[in-house]
Design a protein around this motif. Sequence first.
Motif, PDB file in Angstrom:
ATOM      1  N   SER A 195       1.349  -8.699 -13.572  1.00  0.00           N
ATOM      2  CA  SER A 195       1.902  -8.035 -12.396  1.00  0.00           C
ATOM      3  C   SER A 195       2.223  -9.040 -11.294  1.00  0.00           C
ATOM      4  CB  SER A 195       0.919  -7.002 -11.857  1.00  0.00           C
ATOM      5  OG  SER A 195       1.353  -6.489 -10.614  1.00  0.00           O
ATOM      6  N   ALA A 196       3.362  -8.852 -10.648  1.00  0.00           N
ATOM      7  CA  ALA A 196       3.750  -9.707  -9.525  1.00  0.00           C
ATOM      8  C   ALA A 196       2.867  -9.455  -8.309  1.00  0.00           C
ATOM      9  CB  ALA A 196       5.206  -9.464  -9.168  1.00  0.00           C
ATOM     10  N   LEU A 197       2.134  -8.336  -8.324  1.00  0.00           N
ATOM     11  CA  LEU A 197       1.278  -7.978  -7.190  1.00  0.00           C
ATOM     12  C   LEU A 197      -0.183  -8.358  -7.409  1.00  0.00           C
ATOM     13  CD1 LEU A 197       2.657  -4.374  -6.455  1.00  0.00           C
ATOM     14  CD2 LEU A 197       3.385  -6.544  -5.428  1.00  0.00           C
ATOM     15  N   LEU A 198      -0.503  -8.962  -8.537  1.00  0.00           N
ATOM     16  CA  LEU A 198      -1.902  -9.244  -8.886  1.00  0.00           C
ATOM     17  C   LEU A 198      -2.598 -10.102  -7.840  1.00  0.00           C
ATOM     18  CD1 LEU A 198      -4.236  -9.058 -10.921  1.00  0.00           C
ATOM     19  CD2 LEU A 198      -3.287 -11.075 -12.069  1.00  0.00           C
ATOM     20  N   SER A 199      -2.049 -11.258  -7.513  1.00  0.00           N
ATOM     21  CA  SER A 199      -2.709 -12.187  -6.589  1.00  0.00           C
ATOM     22  C   SER A 199      -2.731 -11.665  -5.158  1.00  0.00           C
ATOM     23  CB  SER A 199      -2.036 -13.562  -6.633  1.00  0.00           C
ATOM     24  OG  SER A 199      -0.663 -13.462  -6.312  1.00  0.00           O
ATOM     25  N   SER A 200      -1.731 -10.867  -4.794  1.00  0.00           N
ATOM     26  CA  SER A 200      -1.664 -10.351  -3.424  1.00  0.00           C
ATOM     27  C   SER A 200      -2.492  -9.086  -3.238  1.00  0.00           C
ATOM     28  CB  SER A 200      -0.214 -10.073  -3.030  1.00  0.00           C
ATOM     29  OG  SER A 200       0.371  -9.120  -3.895  1.00  0.00           O
ATOM     30  N   SER A 201      -3.180  -8.661  -4.297  1.00  0.00           N
ATOM     31  CA  SER A 201      -4.050  -7.486  -4.218  1.00  0.00           C
ATOM     32  C   SER A 201      -5.525  -7.868  -4.283  1.00  0.00           C
ATOM     33  CB  SER A 201      -3.714  -6.515  -5.362  1.00  0.00           C
ATOM     34  OG  SER A 201      -2.378  -6.080  -5.266  1.00  0.00           O
ATOM     35  N   GLN A 202      -5.801  -9.163  -4.160  1.00  0.00           N
ATOM     36  CA  GLN A 202      -7.176  -9.651  -4.177  1.00  0.00           C
ATOM     37  C   GLN A 202      -7.765  -9.623  -2.770  1.00  0.00           C
ATOM     38  OE1 GLN A 202      -8.534 -10.456  -7.232  1.00  0.00           O
ATOM     39  NE2 GLN A 202      -6.543  -9.871  -8.069  1.00  0.00           N
ATOM     40  N   LEU A 203      -9.066  -9.425  -2.695  1.00  0.00           N
ATOM     41  CA  LEU A 203      -9.762  -9.436  -1.410  1.00  0.00           C
ATOM     42  C   LEU A 203      -9.496 -10.739  -0.666  1.00  0.00           C
ATOM     43  CD1 LEU A 203     -11.770  -7.739   0.283  1.00  0.00           C
ATOM     44  CD2 LEU A 203     -13.626  -8.988  -0.848  1.00  0.00           C
ATOM     45  N   PHE A 204      -9.234 -10.652   0.622  1.00  0.00           N
ATOM     46  CA  PHE A 204      -8.973 -11.748   1.563  1.00  0.00           C
ATOM     47  C   PHE A 204      -7.557 -12.323   1.467  1.00  0.00           C
ATOM     48  CE2 PHE A 204     -13.586 -12.726   0.317  1.00  0.00           C
ATOM     49  CZ  PHE A 204     -14.107 -11.811   1.198  1.00  0.00           C
ATOM     50  N   ALA A 205      -6.749 -11.892   0.502  1.00  0.00           N
ATOM     51  CA  ALA A 205      -5.402 -12.460   0.358  1.00  0.00           C
ATOM     52  C   ALA A 205      -4.583 -12.257   1.636  1.00  0.00           C
ATOM     53  CB  ALA A 205      -4.692 -11.828  -0.830  1.00  0.00           C
ATOM     54  N   TYR A 206      -3.864 -13.317   2.012  1.00  0.00           N
ATOM     55  CA  TYR A 206      -3.013 -13.323   3.211  1.00  0.00           C
ATOM     56  C   TYR A 206      -1.569 -13.467   2.730  1.00  0.00           C
ATOM     57  CZ  TYR A 206      -1.112 -15.191   7.658  1.00  0.00           C
ATOM     58  OH  TYR A 206      -0.381 -15.417   8.793  1.00  0.00           O
ATOM     59  N   CYS A 207      -0.761 -12.436   2.924  1.00  0.00           N
ATOM     60  CA  CYS A 207       0.559 -12.381   2.292  1.00  0.00           C
ATOM     61  C   CYS A 207       1.619 -11.784   3.201  1.00  0.00           C
ATOM     62  CB  CYS A 207       0.494 -11.510   1.024  1.00  0.00           C
ATOM     63  SG  CYS A 207      -0.879 -11.827  -0.085  1.00  0.00           S
ATOM     64  N   ASN A 208       2.864 -11.993   2.779  1.00  0.00           N
ATOM     65  CA  ASN A 208       3.983 -11.223   3.316  1.00  0.00           C
ATOM     66  C   ASN A 208       4.162 -10.013   2.405  1.00  0.00           C
ATOM     67  OD1 ASN A 208       5.064 -12.670   5.606  1.00  0.00           O
ATOM     68  ND2 ASN A 208       5.645 -14.292   4.167  1.00  0.00           N
ATOM     69  N   TYR A 209       4.133  -8.825   2.980  1.00  0.00           N
ATOM     70  CA  TYR A 209       4.264  -7.596   2.193  1.00  0.00           C
ATOM     71  C   TYR A 209       5.529  -6.837   2.587  1.00  0.00           C
ATOM     72  CZ  TYR A 209      -0.682  -8.119   0.913  1.00  0.00           C
ATOM     73  OH  TYR A 209      -1.876  -8.586   0.436  1.00  0.00           O
ATOM     74  N   THR A 210       6.180  -6.260   1.580  1.00  0.00           N
ATOM     75  CA  THR A 210       7.225  -5.280   1.818  1.00  0.00           C
ATOM     76  C   THR A 210       6.619  -3.928   1.501  1.00  0.00           C
ATOM     77  OG1 THR A 210       8.991  -6.824   1.221  1.00  0.00           O
ATOM     78  CG2 THR A 210       9.522  -4.476   1.190  1.00  0.00           C
ATOM     79  N   LEU A 211       6.515  -3.079   2.512  1.00  0.00           N
ATOM     80  CA  LEU A 211       5.856  -1.779   2.384  1.00  0.00           C
ATOM     81  C   LEU A 211       6.869  -0.653   2.521  1.00  0.00           C
ATOM     82  CD1 LEU A 211       2.727  -2.420   4.672  1.00  0.00           C
ATOM     83  CD2 LEU A 211       2.903  -2.752   2.194  1.00  0.00           C
TER      84      LEU A 211
END
Length: 257
Positions: free
Chosen positions: A45-61
């Motif tokens: 999944s392209a979202l795997l690493s950005s769904s981990q605790l403490f991850a700091y990301c740019n999100y499109t919601l």
Amino acid sequence: MIVLNTQGIVLKAVRYEENDVILTLFTRKLGKVSALAKGAKKNKSALLSSSQLFAYCNYTLRKQGSMYRVSQSDIIKSFYDISYDIDAFSYATYITKLVENSTLENQTNNRLFILLAQTLYLYTQVDVDKKFVTHVFELKFLDYIGLRPIINRCSVCGTRDLKSPAFNVYEGGALCSSCSENVQDNISIDVTTLKLMEYILSNDILRCSKAKVSKYIIYELEKILKQYLAVHVDNINQKSLYMLREMKKSSKEDLNE
């Protein structure tokens, strides 16, 4: 359909159904929000690493009903190394819980967002006193949510003559020698500790982390902040800090046997 791009930090990640994750994000533009990361638990999944605790990301919601859905994300900093350091992980868990439990949905607080990101970064550094950094976070957190303690004058009479001060969490800060005689439940405090608190409130956490502070002053700061938070902030979860203290206590006992 509302689509929004924003930076965010994962405060909590809860598995939902087989491969989905419901994230609690603290974002720059929206404050705290819940967002569904569809298929995030799949290995590719392209979202795997950005769904981990403490991850700091740019999100499109994308707004769907009362919840957002993560349609795209790009990692800024994963802070994955925190999970390999029990001290860093315990402190990081504590501060993210503090933010999660003390902020309202959709209420932005950009200063607190930056503080959280900077603190997580400091937890990944090897030459930083993580305990002291956590106390710096606590004090600045209180300031940024509108509960800043009074430390440069007497919280009762307003005098700036604090040569022999005390601290009272119920009065909201420092007390001069005269007022402290008429108030109960005071905490003894060194003038140096008050000056350190003033320094912390006047500088960013990256600068504060470089300060050389004695263990006694850190102990005083810890004692004051623990009581102040207990009185003024609801739903404080110190479970991770308690576990860390118990682990260190057990380690010391094992060494002494």
